[in-house]
Scaffold this active site. Structure first.
Site, PDB file in Angstrom:
ATOM      1  N   HIS A 273       0.826  -1.212   0.000  1.00 10.48           N
ATOM      2  CA  HIS A 273       0.000   0.000   0.000  1.00 10.48           C
ATOM      3  C   HIS A 273       0.869   1.275   0.000  1.00 10.48           C
ATOM      4  CE1 HIS A 273      -3.681   2.325   1.159  1.00 10.48           C
ATOM      5  NE2 HIS A 273      -2.784   3.129   1.695  1.00 10.48           N
ATOM      6  N   GLU A 274       1.800   1.350   0.923  1.00 11.72           N
ATOM      7  CA  GLU A 274       2.629   2.554   1.019  1.00 11.72           C
ATOM      8  C   GLU A 274       3.513   2.719  -0.218  1.00 11.72           C
ATOM      9  OE1 GLU A 274       1.894   4.785   2.984  1.00 11.72           O
ATOM     10  OE2 GLU A 274       0.735   3.683   4.463  1.00 11.72           O
TER      11      GLU A 274
ATOM     12  N   HIS B 190       1.612   4.258  -2.979  1.00 14.34           N
ATOM     13  CA  HIS B 190       1.586   5.725  -2.863  1.00 14.34           C
ATOM     14  C   HIS B 190       2.868   6.349  -3.411  1.00 14.34           C
ATOM     15  CE1 HIS B 190      -2.152   6.138  -0.842  1.00 14.34           C
ATOM     16  NE2 HIS B 190      -1.776   5.677   0.334  1.00 14.34           N
TER      17      HIS B 190
ATOM     18  N   HIS C 147      -5.750   6.611  -3.015  1.00 13.36           N
ATOM     19  CA  HIS C 147      -6.570   5.566  -2.412  1.00 13.36           C
ATOM     20  C   HIS C 147      -7.627   5.101  -3.402  1.00 13.36           C
ATOM     21  CE1 HIS C 147      -5.262   6.889   1.826  1.00 13.36           C
ATOM     22  NE2 HIS C 147      -4.633   5.782   1.470  1.00 13.36           N
ATOM     23  N   CYS C 148      -8.057   3.853  -3.217  1.00 15.26           N
ATOM     24  CA  CYS C 148      -8.996   3.214  -4.142  1.00 15.26           C
ATOM     25  C   CYS C 148     -10.297   2.914  -3.401  1.00 15.26           C
ATOM     26  CB  CYS C 148      -8.368   1.928  -4.667  1.00 15.26           C
ATOM     27  SG  CYS C 148      -9.429   0.971  -5.749  1.00 15.26           S
TER      28      CYS C 148
ATOM     29  N   CYS D 289      -9.200  -3.914  -2.665  1.00 15.76           N
ATOM     30  CA  CYS D 289      -7.941  -3.511  -3.315  1.00 15.76           C
ATOM     31  C   CYS D 289      -6.924  -3.083  -2.253  1.00 15.76           C
ATOM     32  CB  CYS D 289      -8.204  -2.361  -4.277  1.00 15.76           C
ATOM     33  SG  CYS D 289      -6.703  -1.640  -4.987  1.00 15.76           S
TER      34      CYS D 289
ATOM     35  N   CYS E 159      -6.252  -3.898  -7.516  1.00 16.65           N
ATOM     36  CA  CYS E 159      -7.394  -4.191  -8.376  1.00 16.65           C
ATOM     37  C   CYS E 159      -6.983  -3.890  -9.816  1.00 16.65           C
ATOM     38  CB  CYS E 159      -8.613  -3.370  -7.962  1.00 16.65           C
ATOM     39  SG  CYS E 159      -8.487  -1.623  -8.380  1.00 16.65           S
TER      40      CYS E 159
ATOM     41  N   CYS F  82      -6.230  -0.130 -10.500  1.00 14.17           N
ATOM     42  CA  CYS F  82      -4.975   0.353  -9.904  1.00 14.17           C
ATOM     43  C   CYS F  82      -3.771  -0.241 -10.623  1.00 14.17           C
ATOM     44  CB  CYS F  82      -4.928   0.033  -8.418  1.00 14.17           C
ATOM     45  SG  CYS F  82      -6.026   1.074  -7.440  1.00 14.17           S
TER      46      CYS F  82
HETATM   47 ZN    ZN Z   1      -2.857   5.130   2.033  1.00 18.66          ZN
HETATM   48 ZN    ZN Z   2      -7.709  -0.305  -6.620  1.00 17.68          ZN
END
Ligand code: ZN
Ligand code: ZN
Length: 173
Positions: A124-125, A128, A134-135, A140, A159, A162
Site C-alpha cells: 500500500h505505502e 503511494h 486511495h482506491c 484492493c 485491483c 490500480c
Molecule cells: Zn494510504
Molecule cells: Zn484499486
C-alpha cells in the site's frame, strides 16, 4: 529497484522481499539497517513521529525506492496512530509492524496473519510512492485502512484499475 531498510531488529524482511518482488515485478534488496529511532520518540505519547523517521530514511543514499520497516508505534500530527506513511517526492515509505500483531489487541499470536498484514501495508505505502491514490474498492490493496478491520478485508493485490494506473505511472503506458 526497491530497497528494504530495517529500523531496529526486524524479522520478517525476507517475507516482505518476496511479496514486493511479486507485486511490483521489480528487484528488491534488503539493504542495511538503521538504529532504533529514538530521535522521533514522543515521551508524552509513547509513540514515534512518522515524518521524522521518513525524512531520515529519505537521506540514505540509495538509487531506488526505499521502504523502512519499524517495530515502534507511529503517529502523525492530528492522528492517533498511523500504520505507515509515504512520500512520492522523496520516493520513501515507512511501515510499522507494532499494530499488526494480534497480540497487540490481546488476541492469540498468528504469524501468518501478521505477515499478511505487513505485506499489505508495505504494498500500500509503496503504491503511494509510485503515485497511486486511495482506491474505493474495499478489496484492493490501495483501499484506505482506518483500522485493522479494513486491512483484513482487503487483499495484498492491486485491483485491475490500480494495476493499470500503476503501469502507466511507472512505464508511461
Ligand atoms: Zn494510504
Ligand atoms: Zn484499486
Amino acid at each position: 529497484m526497491i530497497f528494504i531498510i530495517s529500523i531496529g531488529q526486524i524479522k520478517i524482511l525476507d517475507h516482505l522481499k518476496k511479496e514486493l518482488k511479486d507485486r511490483f515485478n521489480s528487484r528488491v534488496e534488503i539493504e542495511g539497517s538503521m538504529e532504533k529511532p529514538d530521535y522521533a520518540f514522543n515521551p508524552a505519547r509513547k509513540q514515534h513521529l512518522a515524518p521524522a523517521i521518513l525524512e531520515k530514511i529519505s537521506k540514505i543514499k540509495l538509487d531506488g525506492i526505499k521502504l523502512g520497516v519499524a517495530d515502534v508505534d507511529l503517529y502523525d500530527r492530528g492522528l492517533n496512530f498511523v500504520f505507515g506513511e509515504a512520500s512520492p517526492l522523496t520516493r520513501t515509505a515507512l511501515i510499522s509492524l507494532t499494530r499488526l500483531r494480534p497480540e497487540y489487541y490481546g488476541l492469540a499470536e498468528n504469524e501468518a496473519l501478521f505477515k499478511e498484514r505487513a505485506a499489505k501495508e508495505a504494498v500500500h505505502e509503496l503504491g503511494h510512492v509510485f503515485g497511486l491514490p486511495h482506491c474505493s474498492d474495499p478489496e484492493c490493496v490501495m483501499h484506505f485502512s482506518n483500522s485493522l478491520w479494513d486491512t483484513d478485508k482487503k487483499n495484498s493485490f492491486f485491483c485491475s484499475l490500480c494495476k493499470k494506473k500503476l503501469k502507466k505511472l511507472r512505464f508511461g503506458r
